[in-house]
Design a protein around this motif. Structure first.
Motif, PDB file in Angstrom:
ATOM      1  N   LYS A 101       0.812  -1.106  -0.009  1.00  0.00           N
ATOM      2  CA  LYS A 101       0.143  -0.101  -0.046  1.00  0.00           C
ATOM      3  C   LYS A 101       1.000   1.145  -0.161  1.00  0.00           C
ATOM      4  O   LYS A 101       0.663   2.415  -0.888  1.00  0.00           O
ATOM      5  CB  LYS A 101      -0.982  -0.102   1.339  1.00  0.00           C
ATOM      6  N   TYR A 117      -6.232  -1.889  -1.608  1.00  0.00           N
ATOM      7  CA  TYR A 117      -7.506  -1.440  -0.690  1.00  0.00           C
ATOM      8  C   TYR A 117      -8.244  -2.543  -0.673  1.00  0.00           C
ATOM      9  O   TYR A 117      -9.008  -2.724   0.316  1.00  0.00           O
ATOM     10  CB  TYR A 117      -8.032  -0.057  -1.163  1.00  0.00           C
ATOM     11  N   ILE A 120      -6.745  -5.499   1.210  1.00  0.00           N
ATOM     12  CA  ILE A 120      -6.912  -5.021   2.916  1.00  0.00           C
ATOM     13  C   ILE A 120      -8.242  -5.078   3.268  1.00  0.00           C
ATOM     14  O   ILE A 120      -8.376  -5.626   4.320  1.00  0.00           O
ATOM     15  CB  ILE A 120      -6.149  -3.548   2.871  1.00  0.00           C
ATOM     16  N   ALA A 121      -9.077  -4.673   2.641  1.00  0.00           N
ATOM     17  CA  ALA A 121     -10.521  -4.623   3.149  1.00  0.00           C
ATOM     18  C   ALA A 121     -10.993  -6.147   3.208  1.00  0.00           C
ATOM     19  O   ALA A 121     -11.471  -6.672   4.321  1.00  0.00           O
ATOM     20  CB  ALA A 121     -11.447  -4.243   2.115  1.00  0.00           C
ATOM     21  N   TYR A 124      -9.447  -7.418   6.567  1.00  0.00           N
ATOM     22  CA  TYR A 124     -10.047  -6.831   7.557  1.00  0.00           C
ATOM     23  C   TYR A 124     -11.394  -7.545   7.726  1.00  0.00           C
ATOM     24  O   TYR A 124     -11.644  -7.992   8.974  1.00  0.00           O
ATOM     25  CB  TYR A 124     -10.471  -5.266   7.637  1.00  0.00           C
ATOM     26  N   SER A 132     -13.107  -0.803   9.330  1.00  0.00           N
ATOM     27  CA  SER A 132     -12.216  -0.820   8.436  1.00  0.00           C
ATOM     28  C   SER A 132     -12.071  -1.446   7.301  1.00  0.00           C
ATOM     29  O   SER A 132     -11.873  -0.883   5.909  1.00  0.00           O
ATOM     30  CB  SER A 132     -10.801  -1.147   8.944  1.00  0.00           C
ATOM     31  N   ARG A 135     -14.539   0.863   5.149  1.00  0.00           N
ATOM     32  CA  ARG A 135     -13.799   2.063   4.528  1.00  0.00           C
ATOM     33  C   ARG A 135     -12.671   1.665   3.514  1.00  0.00           C
ATOM     34  O   ARG A 135     -12.861   2.525   2.423  1.00  0.00           O
ATOM     35  CB  ARG A 135     -12.816   2.800   5.721  1.00  0.00           C
ATOM     36  N   TYR A 136     -12.026   0.601   3.759  1.00  0.00           N
ATOM     37  CA  TYR A 136     -11.031   0.423   2.221  1.00  0.00           C
ATOM     38  C   TYR A 136     -11.934  -0.361   1.213  1.00  0.00           C
ATOM     39  O   TYR A 136     -11.494   0.048  -0.112  1.00  0.00           O
ATOM     40  CB  TYR A 136     -10.002  -0.710   2.945  1.00  0.00           C
ATOM     41  N   LEU A 139     -12.777   3.192  -0.635  1.00  0.00           N
ATOM     42  CA  LEU A 139     -11.479   3.627  -1.305  1.00  0.00           C
ATOM     43  C   LEU A 139     -11.285   2.765  -2.397  1.00  0.00           C
ATOM     44  O   LEU A 139     -11.105   3.756  -3.582  1.00  0.00           O
ATOM     45  CB  LEU A 139     -10.426   3.508  -0.053  1.00  0.00           C
ATOM     46  N   SER A 140     -11.369   1.793  -2.413  1.00  0.00           N
ATOM     47  CA  SER A 140     -11.216   0.701  -3.705  1.00  0.00           C
ATOM     48  C   SER A 140     -12.172   0.951  -4.637  1.00  0.00           C
ATOM     49  O   SER A 140     -11.918   1.345  -5.894  1.00  0.00           O
ATOM     50  CB  SER A 140     -11.256  -0.723  -3.214  1.00  0.00           C
TER      51      SER A 140
END
Length: 183
Positions: A101, A117, A120-121, A124, A132, A135-136, A139-140
């Motif tokens: 990242k 992202y 990562i999501a 999480y 989280s 949120r990711y 973002l993605s």
């Protein structure tokens, strides 16, 4: 005499793997291409053979670092993280995803950022950190919309729908699954 049948997808997979190995055997292959090929092998093995995936990912990383190929360094960390993800080792997953990242962000690689992202999501989500993960995913999604990455956007919407399904929020789950299907 027996009959031996291979499915089309199995033949395609064998051909892809063999093609990548054949490419590695070429003496005239540039180091950047060799690193990319090692990354592609790491990705190829990521689901079914995570240990092999990690081996190729680390070889790709080593070579990419030697030649200073920042994108392949980031991709290598990402695929190493994916190999850990597929083994359920989310601490090592996140360690590698975090490095990827940072590298994607530093180089302003939007496609790389959108993909990491989403990864990562997913991590999480697996660890129960719903806030989280959401949120990711968003973002993605924002990046994938800007890039007009329809396949990536459909995948991110589908992942978000799965998260809401896990959270027993059927209306939100359906909303994002339908968004995914419309693409």
């Amino acid at each position: 005499m027996g009959i031996f049948l291979l499915s089309h997808s199995m033949v395609g997979a064998i051909t892809e793997r063999d093609s990548l190995f054949a490419l590695l055997d070429r003496k005239d292959l540039k180091d950047s291409s060799r690193s990319t090929t090692l990354y592609n092998l790491a990705y190829y093995f990521s689901k079914k053979e995570p240990d092999s995936s990690r081996l190729f990912g680390k070889k790709s990383l080593e070579l990419a670092m030697q030649i200073g190929h920042r994108k392949n360094i980031a991709l290598s960390y990402s695929v190493i993280g994916l190999s850990y993800f597929n083994q359920g080792d989310y601490v090592r997953t996140m360690e590698n995803y975090e490095v990827a990242k940072q590298l994607f962000e530093q180089s302003r690689d939007s496609a790389g950022m959108g993909n990491i992202y989403n990864n990562i999501a997913n991590a999480y989500r697996k660890t129960g950190n719903v806030k989280s993960a959401i949120r990711y995913y968003f973002l993605s999604i924002e990046i994938k919309e800007n890039l007009k990455d329809r396949k990536g956007l459909a995948g991110a919407y589908n992942n978000l729908g799965n998260l809401y399904n896990d959270q027993r929020q059927p209306d939100k789950s359906l909303e994002y699954h339908l968004k995914s299907l419309k693409i």
